[in-house]
Design a protein around this motif. Structure first.
Motif, PDB file in Angstrom:
ATOM      1  N   GLY A  15      35.441  40.867  44.955  1.00  0.00           N
ATOM      2  CA  GLY A  15      36.221  41.829  44.177  1.00  0.00           C
ATOM      3  C   GLY A  15      36.573  41.256  42.830  1.00  0.00           C
ATOM      4  N   ARG A  16      37.636  41.773  42.258  1.00  0.00           N
ATOM      5  CA  ARG A  16      38.110  41.282  40.964  1.00  0.00           C
ATOM      6  C   ARG A  16      39.595  40.997  41.078  1.00  0.00           C
ATOM      7  N   VAL A  17      40.090  40.171  40.179  1.00  0.00           N
ATOM      8  CA  VAL A  17      41.496  39.780  40.163  1.00  0.00           C
ATOM      9  C   VAL A  17      42.289  40.845  39.414  1.00  0.00           C
ATOM     10  N   PRO A  80      29.797  35.039  34.831  1.00  0.00           N
ATOM     11  CA  PRO A  80      31.000  35.384  35.587  1.00  0.00           C
ATOM     12  C   PRO A  80      32.039  34.274  35.524  1.00  0.00           C
ATOM     13  N   CYS A  81      33.276  34.665  35.297  1.00  0.00           N
ATOM     14  CA  CYS A  81      34.425  33.769  35.405  1.00  0.00           C
ATOM     15  C   CYS A  81      35.194  34.257  36.627  1.00  0.00           C
ATOM     16  N   TYR A  82      35.553  33.352  37.519  1.00  0.00           N
ATOM     17  CA  TYR A  82      36.073  33.784  38.814  1.00  0.00           C
ATOM     18  C   TYR A  82      36.950  32.726  39.464  1.00  0.00           C
ATOM     19  N   VAL A  83      37.722  33.182  40.441  1.00  0.00           N
ATOM     20  CA  VAL A  83      38.484  32.283  41.310  1.00  0.00           C
ATOM     21  C   VAL A  83      37.847  32.354  42.690  1.00  0.00           C
ATOM     22  N   LEU A  84      38.074  31.317  43.480  1.00  0.00           N
ATOM     23  CA  LEU A  84      37.563  31.297  44.852  1.00  0.00           C
ATOM     24  C   LEU A  84      38.716  31.466  45.825  1.00  0.00           C
ATOM     25  N   ARG A  85      38.536  32.396  46.753  1.00  0.00           N
ATOM     26  CA  ARG A  85      39.527  32.619  47.807  1.00  0.00           C
ATOM     27  C   ARG A  85      38.779  32.764  49.119  1.00  0.00           C
ATOM     28  N   ASP A  86      39.050  31.850  50.046  1.00  0.00           N
ATOM     29  CA  ASP A  86      38.380  31.835  51.350  1.00  0.00           C
ATOM     30  C   ASP A  86      36.862  31.880  51.203  1.00  0.00           C
ATOM     31  N   GLY A  87      36.346  31.177  50.187  1.00  0.00           N
ATOM     32  CA  GLY A  87      34.911  31.073  49.970  1.00  0.00           C
ATOM     33  C   GLY A  87      34.282  32.211  49.191  1.00  0.00           C
ATOM     34  N   ASP A  88      35.055  33.260  48.894  1.00  0.00           N
ATOM     35  CA  ASP A  88      34.534  34.389  48.126  1.00  0.00           C
ATOM     36  C   ASP A  88      34.991  34.292  46.671  1.00  0.00           C
ATOM     37  N   ALA A  89      34.153  34.824  45.767  1.00  0.00           N
ATOM     38  CA  ALA A  89      34.463  34.830  44.337  1.00  0.00           C
ATOM     39  C   ALA A  89      35.123  36.138  43.949  1.00  0.00           C
ATOM     40  N   TYR A  90      36.204  36.047  43.178  1.00  0.00           N
ATOM     41  CA  TYR A  90      36.903  37.217  42.645  1.00  0.00           C
ATOM     42  C   TYR A  90      36.875  37.093  41.123  1.00  0.00           C
ATOM     43  N   ILE A  91      36.289  38.079  40.455  1.00  0.00           N
ATOM     44  CA  ILE A  91      36.035  38.034  39.025  1.00  0.00           C
ATOM     45  C   ILE A  91      37.343  38.151  38.228  1.00  0.00           C
ATOM     46  N   TYR A 124      39.074  43.570  36.021  1.00  0.00           N
ATOM     47  CA  TYR A 124      39.753  44.805  36.439  1.00  0.00           C
ATOM     48  C   TYR A 124      39.495  45.916  35.433  1.00  0.00           C
ATOM     49  N   TYR A 125      39.456  45.592  34.140  1.00  0.00           N
ATOM     50  CA  TYR A 125      39.211  46.606  33.112  1.00  0.00           C
ATOM     51  C   TYR A 125      37.783  47.139  33.227  1.00  0.00           C
ATOM     52  N   ILE A 126      36.830  46.251  33.415  1.00  0.00           N
ATOM     53  CA  ILE A 126      35.432  46.671  33.561  1.00  0.00           C
ATOM     54  C   ILE A 126      35.295  47.597  34.768  1.00  0.00           C
ATOM     55  N   GLU A 130      34.204  51.293  33.625  1.00  0.00           N
ATOM     56  CA  GLU A 130      32.736  51.330  33.566  1.00  0.00           C
ATOM     57  C   GLU A 130      32.196  51.659  34.949  1.00  0.00           C
ATOM     58  N   ASN A 131      30.933  51.968  35.017  1.00  0.00           N
ATOM     59  CA  ASN A 131      30.309  52.273  36.305  1.00  0.00           C
ATOM     60  C   ASN A 131      29.844  50.961  36.967  1.00  0.00           C
ATOM     61  N   ILE A 132      30.798  50.031  37.111  1.00  0.00           N
ATOM     62  CA  ILE A 132      30.521  48.716  37.677  1.00  0.00           C
ATOM     63  C   ILE A 132      31.614  48.412  38.706  1.00  0.00           C
ATOM     64  N   SER A 133      31.201  47.872  39.835  1.00  0.00           N
ATOM     65  CA  SER A 133      32.179  47.511  40.858  1.00  0.00           C
ATOM     66  C   SER A 133      31.940  46.064  41.284  1.00  0.00           C
ATOM     67  N   PHE A 134      33.005  45.325  41.478  1.00  0.00           N
ATOM     68  CA  PHE A 134      32.896  43.950  41.934  1.00  0.00           C
ATOM     69  C   PHE A 134      33.239  43.814  43.431  1.00  0.00           C
ATOM     70  N   ASP A 135      33.285  44.929  44.139  1.00  0.00           N
ATOM     71  CA  ASP A 135      33.604  44.900  45.574  1.00  0.00           C
ATOM     72  C   ASP A 135      32.341  44.804  46.394  1.00  0.00           C
TER      73      ASP A 135
END
Length: 135
Positions: A15-17, A80-91, A124-126, A130-135
């Motif tokens: 997902g995204r932050v 991509p700039c992201y954080v890691l939570r439980d092994g998953d990347a959140y943008i 979150y803004y993207i 936009e027609n983009i999803s990080f989920d």
């Protein structure tokens, strides 16, 4: 499911932050943020500002820019700039510009490029505009 090719663990994109969390990260050090660029590779840093609004030749962050101390150089645009939570990347943001040049780095073509902080539009803004999803 989408993943980030970080040349090591290939974390899935979860997902995204949120805006609230990015603003919090910008005002207090703590959680590491990562950037995976073609030129700079995988680097680690901190979010140092959010709600950035400045205009360059063809882009304007419209108060939705995020800056991190992860490295960014020519060729890293779209990284991509992201954080890691439980092994998953959140943008947190998508890198598109470097700020505060620090030093040079050799590119894959043998040239030298300046590198600085990664700045880009918040995930979150993207996702919301936009027609983009990080989920």
């Amino acid at each position: 499911m989408s993943y980030i090719d970080d040349n090591n663990d290939y974390p899935s994109v979860g997902g995204r932050v949120s805006e609230t969390k990015i603003d919090s990260m910008a005002t207090s050090s703590g959680e590491d943020v990562y950037n995976m660029g073609v030129t700079t590779g995988l680097t680690t840093g901190q979010i140092v500002s959010s709600d950035k609004s400045f205009t360059f030749t063809c882009m304007n962050f419209h108060d939705e820019g995020v800056e991190s101390t992860t490295n960014f150089a020519n060729g890293d645009s779209g990284s991509p700039c992201y954080v890691l939570r439980d092994g998953d990347a959140y943008i947190t943001h998508v890198g598109s510009y470097r700020y505060y040049d620090r030093d040079g780095i050799k590119t894959c073509s043998g040239d030298t490029a300046q590198q600085g902080n990664a700045v880009g539009t918040a995930g979150y803004y993207i996702q919301n505009n936009e027609n983009i999803s990080f989920d």
